[in-house]
Each structure stands twice: as C-alpha cells, then as structure tokens.
Design a protein around this motif. Structure first.
Motif, PDB file in Angstrom:
ATOM      1  N   GLN A 108      -2.654  13.441   3.925  1.00 42.67           N
ATOM      2  CA  GLN A 108      -3.089  13.203   2.415  1.00 42.67           C
ATOM      3  C   GLN A 108      -2.270  13.364   1.461  1.00 42.67           C
ATOM      4  OE1 GLN A 108      -6.435  15.845   2.623  1.00 42.67           O
ATOM      5  NE2 GLN A 108      -8.152  14.450   3.510  1.00 42.67           N
ATOM      6  N   TYR A 114       0.927  -1.262  -0.023  1.00 43.52           N
ATOM      7  CA  TYR A 114      -0.048   0.007  -0.044  1.00 43.52           C
ATOM      8  C   TYR A 114       0.855   1.350   0.094  1.00 43.52           C
ATOM      9  CZ  TYR A 114      -2.915   3.691   1.596  1.00 43.52           C
ATOM     10  OH  TYR A 114      -3.576   4.906   1.808  1.00 43.52           O
ATOM     11  N   VAL A 115       1.915   1.308   0.697  1.00 39.54           N
ATOM     12  CA  VAL A 115       2.562   2.419   1.035  1.00 39.54           C
ATOM     13  C   VAL A 115       3.560   2.902  -0.200  1.00 39.54           C
ATOM     14  CG1 VAL A 115       4.996   3.429   2.057  1.00 39.54           C
ATOM     15  CG2 VAL A 115       3.083   2.316   3.513  1.00 39.54           C
ATOM     16  N   LEU A 173      -0.643   5.381   9.906  1.00 43.74           N
ATOM     17  CA  LEU A 173      -0.889   3.893   9.486  1.00 43.74           C
ATOM     18  C   LEU A 173      -0.161   3.106  10.465  1.00 43.74           C
ATOM     19  CD1 LEU A 173      -1.420   3.663   5.665  1.00 43.74           C
ATOM     20  CD2 LEU A 173      -3.308   4.207   7.561  1.00 43.74           C
ATOM     21  N   ARG A 198       3.854  11.043   2.044  1.00 41.82           N
ATOM     22  CA  ARG A 198       3.965   9.329   2.044  1.00 41.82           C
ATOM     23  C   ARG A 198       4.658   9.010   3.525  1.00 41.82           C
ATOM     24  NH1 ARG A 198       6.864   5.850  -2.173  1.00 41.82           N
ATOM     25  NH2 ARG A 198       5.049   6.413  -3.323  1.00 41.82           N
ATOM     26  N   HIS A 253       1.853   9.806   6.234  1.00 44.77           N
ATOM     27  CA  HIS A 253       0.948   8.832   6.003  1.00 44.77           C
ATOM     28  C   HIS A 253       1.164   7.506   6.545  1.00 44.77           C
ATOM     29  CE1 HIS A 253      -3.005   8.011   3.471  1.00 44.77           C
ATOM     30  NE2 HIS A 253      -2.287   6.754   3.568  1.00 44.77           N
ATOM     31  N   ALA A 254       2.378   7.060   6.121  1.00 42.30           N
ATOM     32  CA  ALA A 254       2.618   5.639   6.597  1.00 42.30           C
ATOM     33  C   ALA A 254       2.965   5.645   8.171  1.00 42.30           C
ATOM     34  CB  ALA A 254       4.179   5.286   6.026  1.00 42.30           C
ATOM     35  N   ALA A 269      -0.123   4.952  -1.664  1.00 48.01           N
ATOM     36  CA  ALA A 269       0.291   6.120  -0.742  1.00 48.01           C
ATOM     37  C   ALA A 269       0.481   7.224  -1.484  1.00 48.01           C
ATOM     38  CB  ALA A 269       1.164   5.805   0.610  1.00 48.01           C
ATOM     39  N   PRO A 270       0.498   8.657  -0.946  1.00 48.72           N
ATOM     40  CA  PRO A 270       0.858   9.815  -1.370  1.00 48.72           C
ATOM     41  C   PRO A 270       2.263   9.887  -1.561  1.00 48.72           C
ATOM     42  CG  PRO A 270      -0.662  10.240   0.298  1.00 48.72           C
ATOM     43  CD  PRO A 270      -0.350   8.987   0.306  1.00 48.72           C
TER      44      PRO A 270
END
Length: 229
Positions: free
Chosen positions: A150, A17-18, A160, A153, A156-157, A22-23
């Motif tokens: 958003q 996903y990352v 999560l 990355r 974001h990571a 991901a961004p």
C-alpha cells in the motif's frame, strides 16, 4: 485485431496506473543493494523474495511456449524474453500482440529448445514454486507485506505484474497454438485446467504436454492438416 488491441490496452493501462495512481517509490529503494555491497545480508520479507522469484518462474513458463513459437514467427523471440528479464511482462505484451497465430513447428530442436520442451523443466519449475510458496507462507510477514504493497510503488507494481502474468497466459493464442502443435487441439478439459488454475495449471501443462518432435514424427498423416506444413 481485438486481441492485439486488448493487449496494448493492458500494457498502457498498467503503465498509466503505476505512474499516476500507484503509491510513490520509497526513498531507500536501493538500500538492499547497498547493504549487499557492504557485505551484509539485507532484511527482506520472505514474501517479497518469493513474489519476485515467482515472477521469474512465470517468465520461464512463458519461455517454454514462446521460444518454440518464435521458430515460426518473424519476431526475434529471444529479444523480447531478454527484455522481460528487466521489465517483466512489459516486454512480453509486444510479442504476444505482434505475433501471428501459428500452429506449426518445423525443423529440429536445438539444446535450448529441448530443455524448454522437456517435462523435467516443468518438474523443476513446479518444485521451485512449491518451495517459494512454502517459504513465503511459513516465514513471511504478510501483514508487513500488505503495508508495503500500500505504500511502495515497486512492490505494488510487482504484485500487479504477477497477477497480469497469470491472466495473460491463457488469453492470447500462444497456449492454444502450443497445444495444437502437440496434438491437443481439441482437449478442452486440459485447456480449462491450465487456464483457470493460476500458475499451477501452466506448471502442470509443462509437466504433461507431449514433446513437439514426438507428435510430428509419430503422426505424419497430419502433414496435410496445417500442423506440420
């Protein structure tokens, strides 16, 4: 086998996903480090600082269970925890997947295990968590954090990863094995409290759990039950 498969799928799914969805990484990712090297204080959102620090809190919480557990495993627990300093939960998942369920503890605790086993450690981690949470709530810019989540990355990571650390804590047999070593095998209420209250449930557990050696020496009649063999 199913436990291990799910853990590996979580790790591989996170990585996929990352890197695929991901961004993107921001161009100036090292800007805060460069600012520090110039002798200046970088402008970092307190929410980001608190989140990053609370991942460190999580790693210490896991350490309080993994290092005593590692005494009874063939795996070098210290190597996985050392790797987690740089990779977070990505180094924890292999340990959780490869370890064997074990509800025993033998030998004496060294100074490191005594510190990890002490309720004072739990109190220190709880106080630090409350401070970080207050720092984020009262001084953080949550709107800016959502925007960065958003678009960046790394943030974001990291966000999560914090959530996955919360979810993983009660899933493997690490928690149930630790409870059994302390005579808490049948305490389903405590397990539910620890498992379903993210972060603060595990912190409470570290503050109130009985010490390992106190349980072993106080209850020699358990020597035939598999807890002290």
């Amino acid at each position: 086998m199913l436990r291990r498969l799910i853990l590996w799928l979580i790790e591989l799914g996170f990585l996929a996903y990352v890197f695929l969805f991901a961004p993107p990484l921001r161009v100036n990712l090292l800007e805060p480090v460069q600012t520090l090297l110039k002798g200046q204080i970088p402008a970092i959102n307190p929410v980001t600082i608190s989140l990053f620090s609370m991942i460190g809190i999580w790693l210490l919480i896991y350490s309080c269970l993994i290092f005593p557990d590692g005494r009874m495993q063939k795996l070098p627990a210290w190597a996985f925890m050392l790797g987690s300093v740089g990779t977070g939960f990505l180094s924890l998942v292999p340990y959780l997947a490869l370890r064997e369920p074990n509800q025993q503890f033998s030998g004496e605790k060294d100074a490191w295990l005594k510190w990890l086993d002490s309720p004072i450690t739990g109190l220190i981690l709880t106080g630090s968590t409350l401070f970080l949470l207050g720092f984020a709530l009262f001084f953080g810019d949550w709107g800016a954090f959502v925007q960065v989540f958003q678009s960046d990355r790394f943030i974001h990571a990291m966000t999560l990863a914090f959530g996955i650390l919360c979810l993983l804590f009660p899933y493997p047999t690490l928690l149930t094995d630790d409870m059994a070593r302390r005579g808490l095998r049948n305490d389903s209420q405590l397990y539910g409290l620890v498992a379903f209250i993210p972060l603060f449930g595990p912190l409470l557990y570290l503050c109130i759990r009985p010490p390992l050696l106190m349980f072993r020496t106080k209850s020699p009649e358990y020597s035939g039950s598999g807890l002290n063999q």
